[in-house]
Design a protein around this motif. Structure first.
Motif, short mmCIF file in Angstrom:
data_model
loop_
_atom_site.label_atom_id
_atom_site.label_comp_id
_atom_site.label_asym_id
_atom_site.label_seq_id
_atom_site.Cartn_x
_atom_site.Cartn_y
_atom_site.Cartn_z
N SER A 146 0.81 -1.21 0.00
CA SER A 146 0.00 0.00 0.00
C SER A 146 0.84 1.27 0.00
CB SER A 146 -0.93 0.01 1.22
OG SER A 146 -0.18 -0.16 2.41
N LYS A 147 2.05 1.18 0.55
CA LYS A 147 2.91 2.37 0.69
C LYS A 147 4.36 1.93 0.70
CE LYS A 147 3.02 6.92 1.80
NZ LYS A 147 2.28 8.00 1.17
N VAL A 148 5.22 2.72 0.06
CA VAL A 148 6.64 2.41 0.04
C VAL A 148 7.44 3.68 0.30
CG1 VAL A 148 6.86 2.71 -2.46
CG2 VAL A 148 8.46 1.23 -1.24
N LEU A 149 8.54 3.54 1.07
CA LEU A 149 9.42 4.66 1.41
C LEU A 149 10.87 4.19 1.39
CD1 LEU A 149 7.55 6.14 4.51
CD2 LEU A 149 7.69 7.20 2.25
N PHE A 150 11.80 5.11 1.16
CA PHE A 150 13.22 4.80 1.27
C PHE A 150 13.66 4.98 2.72
CE2 PHE A 150 13.02 5.69 -3.27
CZ PHE A 150 13.95 4.81 -3.81
N LEU A 151 14.27 3.93 3.29
CA LEU A 151 14.91 4.09 4.60
C LEU A 151 16.24 4.80 4.43
CD1 LEU A 151 14.20 0.68 6.38
CD2 LEU A 151 12.89 2.80 6.43
N ASN A 152 16.96 4.46 3.37
CA ASN A 152 18.16 5.19 2.95
C ASN A 152 18.27 5.03 1.44
OD1 ASN A 152 19.28 2.64 2.51
ND2 ASN A 152 20.42 2.65 4.44
N ALA A 158 8.33 -1.22 2.89
CA ALA A 158 7.03 -1.35 2.25
C ALA A 158 6.00 -1.79 3.27
CB ALA A 158 7.10 -2.36 1.11
N ALA A 159 4.89 -1.06 3.35
CA ALA A 159 3.76 -1.44 4.21
C ALA A 159 2.77 -2.24 3.36
CB ALA A 159 3.10 -0.21 4.79
N THR A 160 2.13 -3.23 3.98
CA THR A 160 1.23 -4.11 3.23
C THR A 160 -0.19 -4.06 3.79
OG1 THR A 160 1.43 -6.14 4.57
CG2 THR A 160 3.20 -5.66 2.99
N THR A 161 -1.12 -4.55 2.98
CA THR A 161 -2.53 -4.59 3.38
C THR A 161 -2.80 -5.68 4.39
OG1 THR A 161 -3.05 -6.01 1.49
CG2 THR A 161 -3.27 -3.63 1.17
N THR A 162 -1.79 -6.46 4.75
CA THR A 162 -1.94 -7.50 5.78
C THR A 162 -1.17 -7.14 7.05
OG1 THR A 162 -0.13 -8.72 4.71
CG2 THR A 162 -2.37 -9.38 4.15
N GLY A 163 -0.72 -5.89 7.17
CA GLY A 163 -0.10 -5.42 8.39
C GLY A 163 1.38 -5.71 8.52
N VAL A 181 3.63 -5.92 11.99
CA VAL A 181 3.52 -4.78 12.89
C VAL A 181 2.08 -4.51 13.33
CG1 VAL A 181 5.62 -3.66 12.09
CG2 VAL A 181 3.46 -3.19 10.92
N ARG A 182 1.09 -4.94 12.53
CA ARG A 182 -0.31 -4.78 12.90
C ARG A 182 -1.08 -6.01 12.43
NH1 ARG A 182 -1.07 -1.79 16.78
NH2 ARG A 182 -3.30 -1.86 16.29
N GLU A 183 -2.22 -6.26 13.06
CA GLU A 183 -3.09 -7.36 12.64
C GLU A 183 -4.01 -6.93 11.50
OE1 GLU A 183 -2.92 -10.51 13.59
OE2 GLU A 183 -1.20 -9.92 14.81
N PHE A 184 -4.02 -5.65 11.22
CA PHE A 184 -4.86 -5.11 10.16
C PHE A 184 -3.97 -4.47 9.10
CE2 PHE A 184 -7.48 -5.37 13.87
CZ PHE A 184 -8.75 -5.70 13.41
N GLY A 185 -4.56 -4.14 7.97
CA GLY A 185 -3.79 -3.56 6.88
C GLY A 185 -3.24 -2.18 7.22
N VAL A 186 -2.04 -1.90 6.74
CA VAL A 186 -1.42 -0.59 6.90
C VAL A 186 -1.50 0.14 5.56
CG1 VAL A 186 0.72 0.64 7.41
CG2 VAL A 186 0.14 -1.42 8.70
N PHE A 187 -2.06 1.35 5.57
CA PHE A 187 -2.27 2.07 4.32
C PHE A 187 -1.58 3.43 4.27
CE2 PHE A 187 -5.66 -1.04 4.27
CZ PHE A 187 -5.67 -1.45 2.95
N GLU A 188 -1.10 3.91 5.39
CA GLU A 188 -0.35 5.16 5.39
C GLU A 188 0.92 5.00 6.23
OE1 GLU A 188 -0.53 7.94 3.76
OE2 GLU A 188 -2.35 7.39 2.68
N MET A 189 1.98 5.68 5.82
CA MET A 189 3.26 5.53 6.50
C MET A 189 4.12 6.75 6.20
SD MET A 189 6.03 2.38 6.08
CE MET A 189 6.10 2.53 4.28
N ASP A 190 4.88 7.19 7.19
CA ASP A 190 5.83 8.26 6.98
C ASP A 190 7.08 7.96 7.80
OD1 ASP A 190 6.88 10.53 5.88
OD2 ASP A 190 5.61 11.93 6.99
#
Length: 218
Positions: A146-152, A158-163, A181-190
């Protein structure tokens, strides 16, 4: 008093992304109506509008490079657009990117890399100097990102819809680790790189913060 200070960008359909341009006191927003608008907060008026697509294509997400020069746009047909907001014309379209709706895209903090992902279950990293083919492509993923970011400049989160939170080293193409990290989907991340922190928002309405450690890459 929580009252709005001003009303800025107006779109015809749902707003898909909104970003501050802090160094120049501007706000950028994109919409499913295919438009991008930048407004000047000081002047309280629109100063740039991209409406080339005029409801033919929905802009699904956007990102801006740290130096606020390059802007990237994701579309519902899987294409990626890149342009320099200091110029009035000229958008580069990455047609050999994805086949479906772009979920998220982001620029690397320093190097000229950009990451993109789509609901077609593919993840790409692009070198902005050579846009013919992606530098890294991972297709037919087992999860929906659902969301991807550069750590470096070499590791993606990458966050997924399965947590899940997945870390990829895209130079080698290998997964470094997968955390539930969660039992539910993750859709936003910063990310807050200076403190090695990631904040996540999940379907269960919980916002969580995590520390990450890249020392194992040294």
């Amino acid at each position: 008093n929580r009252l709005p200070i001003m009303e800025l960008n107006k779109h015809k359909k749902k707003v898909s992304s909104i970003l501050f341009l802090p160094s120049v006191c501007k706000v950028m927003s994109t919409s499913h109506d295919g438009s991008l608008i930048i407004s000047d907060v000081v002047q309280k008026q629109e100063c740039y509008k991209l409406n080339t697509f005029n409801e033919e294509k929905a802009i699904t997400t956007s990102s801006m490079k740290n130096d606020e020069t390059m802007i990237s746009l994701g579309f519902d047909n899987g294409h990626i657009g890149i342009f320099d907001n200091r110029e009035s014309v000229g958008m580069t379209t990455l047609k050999n990117s994805h086949s479906m709706w772009i979920n998220s895209l982001c620029f690397a903090p320093v190097k000229s890399y950009m990451s993109t992902n789509s609901i077609d279950k593919s993840l790409c990293v692009w070198d902005l100097r050579y846009l013919g083919e992606p530098l890294f492509r991972k297709s037919e993923l087992d999860v929906n990102i659902s969301k991807v970011l550069f750590l470096n400049d070499s590791v993606l989160a990458a966050a997924t819809t399965t947590g899940q939170l997945i870390q990829w080293d895209f130079n080698s193409g290998t997964i470094i680790r997968i955390d539930k990290v969660r039992e539910f989907g993750v859709f936003e991340m910063d990310i807050q790189r200076e403190h090695n922190r990631i904040v996540l928002a999940s379907e269960d309405t919980v916002v969580s913060m995590f520390y990450y450690n890249l020392s194992y890459l040294c």
